[in-house]
Scaffold this motif. Structure first.
Motif, PDB file in Angstrom:
ATOM      1  N   TRP A 246       0.812  -1.229   0.000  1.00 62.11           N
ATOM      2  CA  TRP A 246       0.000   0.000   0.000  1.00 62.11           C
ATOM      3  C   TRP A 246       0.841   1.272   0.000  1.00 62.11           C
ATOM      4  CZ3 TRP A 246      -4.208  -1.788  -1.655  1.00 62.11           C
ATOM      5  CH2 TRP A 246      -4.723  -3.006  -1.194  1.00 62.11           C
ATOM      6  N   LYS A 247       2.116   1.190   0.338  1.00 63.42           N
ATOM      7  CA  LYS A 247       2.985   2.364   0.254  1.00 63.42           C
ATOM      8  C   LYS A 247       3.159   2.839  -1.174  1.00 63.42           C
ATOM      9  CE  LYS A 247       5.931   1.520   4.311  1.00 63.42           C
ATOM     10  NZ  LYS A 247       7.252   0.991   4.754  1.00 63.42           N
ATOM     11  N   VAL A 248       2.995   1.927  -2.143  1.00 63.02           N
ATOM     12  CA  VAL A 248       3.295   2.275  -3.537  1.00 63.02           C
ATOM     13  C   VAL A 248       2.076   2.125  -4.456  1.00 63.02           C
ATOM     14  CG1 VAL A 248       5.740   1.712  -3.317  1.00 63.02           C
ATOM     15  CG2 VAL A 248       4.138  -0.079  -4.017  1.00 63.02           C
ATOM     16  N   MET A 249       0.917   1.805  -3.897  1.00 58.19           N
ATOM     17  CA  MET A 249      -0.252   1.542  -4.728  1.00 58.19           C
ATOM     18  C   MET A 249      -1.524   1.985  -4.009  1.00 58.19           C
ATOM     19  SD  MET A 249      -0.883  -2.145  -6.642  1.00 58.19           S
ATOM     20  CE  MET A 249       0.870  -2.474  -6.487  1.00 58.19           C
ATOM     21  N   SER A 250      -2.410   2.661  -4.714  1.00 56.61           N
ATOM     22  CA  SER A 250      -3.697   3.023  -4.130  1.00 56.61           C
ATOM     23  C   SER A 250      -4.623   1.812  -4.151  1.00 56.61           C
ATOM     24  CB  SER A 250      -4.332   4.176  -4.908  1.00 56.61           C
ATOM     25  OG  SER A 250      -4.779   3.721  -6.186  1.00 56.61           O
ATOM     26  N   ASN A 251      -5.724   1.915  -3.414  1.00 54.95           N
ATOM     27  CA  ASN A 251      -6.694   0.817  -3.388  1.00 54.95           C
ATOM     28  C   ASN A 251      -7.219   0.491  -4.781  1.00 54.95           C
ATOM     29  OD1 ASN A 251      -6.402   0.916  -0.607  1.00 54.95           O
ATOM     30  ND2 ASN A 251      -8.280   2.082  -0.270  1.00 54.95           N
ATOM     31  N   GLN A 252      -7.610   1.521  -5.525  1.00 57.29           N
ATOM     32  CA  GLN A 252      -8.170   1.289  -6.854  1.00 57.29           C
ATOM     33  C   GLN A 252      -7.109   0.772  -7.818  1.00 57.29           C
ATOM     34  OE1 GLN A 252     -11.605   1.562  -7.538  1.00 57.29           O
ATOM     35  NE2 GLN A 252     -10.923   0.391  -9.333  1.00 57.29           N
ATOM     36  N   GLU A 253      -5.886   1.254  -7.695  1.00 52.76           N
ATOM     37  CA  GLU A 253      -4.818   0.736  -8.552  1.00 52.76           C
ATOM     38  C   GLU A 253      -4.613  -0.750  -8.324  1.00 52.76           C
ATOM     39  OE1 GLU A 253      -1.779   4.505  -9.262  1.00 52.76           O
ATOM     40  OE2 GLU A 253      -1.679   3.415  -7.359  1.00 52.76           O
ATOM     41  N   ALA A 254      -4.648  -1.182  -7.060  1.00 54.66           N
ATOM     42  CA  ALA A 254      -4.478  -2.600  -6.761  1.00 54.66           C
ATOM     43  C   ALA A 254      -5.611  -3.426  -7.372  1.00 54.66           C
ATOM     44  CB  ALA A 254      -4.414  -2.813  -5.252  1.00 54.66           C
ATOM     45  N   VAL A 255      -6.822  -2.948  -7.224  1.00 52.34           N
ATOM     46  CA  VAL A 255      -7.969  -3.647  -7.806  1.00 52.34           C
ATOM     47  C   VAL A 255      -7.850  -3.709  -9.322  1.00 52.34           C
ATOM     48  CG1 VAL A 255     -10.450  -3.368  -8.281  1.00 52.34           C
ATOM     49  CG2 VAL A 255      -9.594  -3.307  -5.923  1.00 52.34           C
ATOM     50  N   ASP A 256      -7.464  -2.603  -9.943  1.00 47.76           N
ATOM     51  CA  ASP A 256      -7.362  -2.565 -11.404  1.00 47.76           C
ATOM     52  C   ASP A 256      -6.287  -3.513 -11.924  1.00 47.76           C
ATOM     53  OD1 ASP A 256      -9.387  -0.697 -11.547  1.00 47.76           O
ATOM     54  OD2 ASP A 256      -8.029   1.031 -11.737  1.00 47.76           O
ATOM     55  N   VAL A 257      -5.220  -3.697 -11.149  1.00 50.77           N
ATOM     56  CA  VAL A 257      -4.131  -4.577 -11.580  1.00 50.77           C
ATOM     57  C   VAL A 257      -4.610  -6.022 -11.720  1.00 50.77           C
ATOM     58  CG1 VAL A 257      -1.964  -5.643 -10.789  1.00 50.77           C
ATOM     59  CG2 VAL A 257      -2.205  -3.163 -10.768  1.00 50.77           C
ATOM     60  N   VAL A 258      -5.539  -6.454 -10.847  1.00 52.69           N
ATOM     61  CA  VAL A 258      -5.886  -7.883 -10.805  1.00 52.69           C
ATOM     62  C   VAL A 258      -7.359  -8.194 -11.068  1.00 52.69           C
ATOM     63  CG1 VAL A 258      -3.979  -8.417  -9.262  1.00 52.69           C
ATOM     64  CG2 VAL A 258      -6.196  -7.836  -8.274  1.00 52.69           C
ATOM     65  N   LYS A 259      -8.148  -7.202 -11.412  1.00 52.29           N
ATOM     66  CA  LYS A 259      -9.593  -7.435 -11.541  1.00 52.29           C
ATOM     67  C   LYS A 259      -9.950  -8.461 -12.618  1.00 52.29           C
ATOM     68  CE  LYS A 259     -10.209  -3.332 -14.459  1.00 52.29           C
ATOM     69  NZ  LYS A 259     -10.757  -1.948 -14.496  1.00 52.29           N
ATOM     70  N   ASN A 260      -9.073  -8.639 -13.604  1.00 52.98           N
ATOM     71  CA  ASN A 260      -9.358  -9.599 -14.671  1.00 52.98           C
ATOM     72  C   ASN A 260      -8.569 -10.900 -14.535  1.00 52.98           C
ATOM     73  OD1 ASN A 260     -11.169  -7.829 -16.043  1.00 52.98           O
ATOM     74  ND2 ASN A 260      -9.425  -6.719 -16.893  1.00 52.98           N
ATOM     75  N   ILE A 261      -7.872 -11.070 -13.400  1.00 53.71           N
ATOM     76  CA  ILE A 261      -7.105 -12.294 -13.168  1.00 53.71           C
ATOM     77  C   ILE A 261      -7.939 -13.216 -12.289  1.00 53.71           C
ATOM     78  CG2 ILE A 261      -4.977 -13.284 -12.238  1.00 53.71           C
ATOM     79  CD1 ILE A 261      -3.600 -10.617 -12.751  1.00 53.71           C
ATOM     80  N   LYS A 262      -8.420 -14.319 -12.847  1.00 54.74           N
ATOM     81  CA  LYS A 262      -9.333 -15.202 -12.123  1.00 54.74           C
ATOM     82  C   LYS A 262      -8.620 -16.066 -11.096  1.00 54.74           C
ATOM     83  CE  LYS A 262     -12.823 -13.686 -14.442  1.00 54.74           C
ATOM     84  NZ  LYS A 262     -13.742 -12.738 -13.778  1.00 54.74           N
ATOM     85  N   ASP A 263      -7.379 -16.454 -11.363  1.00 52.63           N
ATOM     86  CA  ASP A 263      -6.613 -17.294 -10.436  1.00 52.63           C
ATOM     87  C   ASP A 263      -6.106 -16.413  -9.292  1.00 52.63           C
ATOM     88  OD1 ASP A 263      -4.744 -18.772  -9.024  1.00 52.63           O
ATOM     89  OD2 ASP A 263      -3.760 -19.589 -10.800  1.00 52.63           O
TER      90      ASP A 263
END
Length: 292
Positions: A246-263
């Motif tokens: 979380w020091k380097v990523m916002s909440n929404q950025e984290a969600v956007d990074v993995v929202k399409n990764i099912k595994d």
């Protein structure tokens, strides 16, 4: 999350090795899922932990497991981010969930049970300070009941973020010294903010709440923030992670990074890799819990 320590740089080759999971200690990674039934919805999870570049041994620990209790399926997930050693987070890994589930009112009033167990566990840690040492730990815990209800609690700055309809919502509270300055000062402590540094309790600890920390306990709290929510068709996943993410990523950025990764294991690994590319130097621990 850590007290003051000298930082060490990392060569580009070293960073590449870290990202690839090479060199130093091996990443801790894995995944699992619950069994579904007519009364339970399936839950799956993945985790990935990477040692940071802070010049000390790994101090992050996690829990990711399923238990059957009173005909209910419980998913138990946690990130414990230690400081000044790994004894307190190790103790939490081995004991905190047992203490929560042993509270007599857990099924009737989970919020009170979790708060009571956090307090009683902290008391036991302080009583065992000769064995466990002077260090401490943050905690973020998540209990999933039958894949339908979620209870999140935390002390410190390890964080829980839920994704609903691809939108991030923070479920935990970052217990930072500047936001609790009045309470800390009322309890005889102080908050310092030196140039180039974050606010610290008595010039030492970068969180206002934690387990352990006997020498600072008069000014710290172990009172967790607790949040209960119902899991519905809009609930896609939850991210639990230490502040190395979380020091380097916002909440929404984290969600956007993995929202399409099912595994979920691939998602957790992707988040830690992204944090490393953004030059996070702290230990990075991540669990992704997927629903449905």
């Amino acid at each position: 999350m850590e007290k003051k320590r000298p930082s060490k740089g990392c060569s580009p080759l070293g960073l590449i090795k870290k990202i690839a999971g090479l060199g130093g200690s091996s990443p801790d990674t894995g995944k699992g899922k619950s069994k579904s039934s007519p009364i339970t919805n399936q839950v799956s999870h993945g985790f990935h932990l990477v040692k940071g570049q802070s010049g000390h041994d790994m101090e992050d620990y996690h829990v990711a497991e399923y238990r059957k209790k009173k005909d209910h399926v419980l998913g138990l997930f946690a990130i414990y981010d230690g400081h000044l050693g790994d004894r307190v987070p190790t103790y939490l890994k081995d004991n905190l969930f047992d203490n929560i589930l042993q509270e007599p009112n857990f099924w009737e009033d989970p919020t009170s049970a979790i708060i009571n167990a956090y307090h009683s566990t902290d008391k036991l840690i302080l009583e065992k300070s000769m064995q466990l040492g002077p260090g401490g730990s943050t905690a973020v815990t998540a209990i999933v009941i039958n894949g339908k209800h979620l209870w999140v609690a935390n002390v410190g700055d390890s964080r829980a973020v839920i994704c609903r309809n691809k939108t991030a919502e923070q479920l935990s509270v970052d217990h930072e010294p500047h936001s609790e300055k009045k309470r800390i000062e009322k309890q005889g402590g102080f908050v310092t903010t030196l140039p180039g540094d974050v606010p610290r309790v008595n010039g030492q600890l970068a969180v206002a709440r934690a387990f352990g920390d006997e020498n600072l306990k008069a000014h710290l709290s172990s009172e967790p923030d607790v949040r209960g929510i119902r899991i519905d068709s809009t609930t896609q996943f939850v991210i639990l992670a230490s502040d190395g993410l979380w020091k380097v990523m916002s909440n929404q950025e984290a969600v956007d990074v993995v929202k399409n990764i099912k595994d979920p294991q691939a998602a957790a690994k992707r988040l830690t890799t992204e944090a490393l590319t953004r030059k996070s130097k702290d230990d990075i621990s991540c669990i992704v819990i997927r629903f449905g």
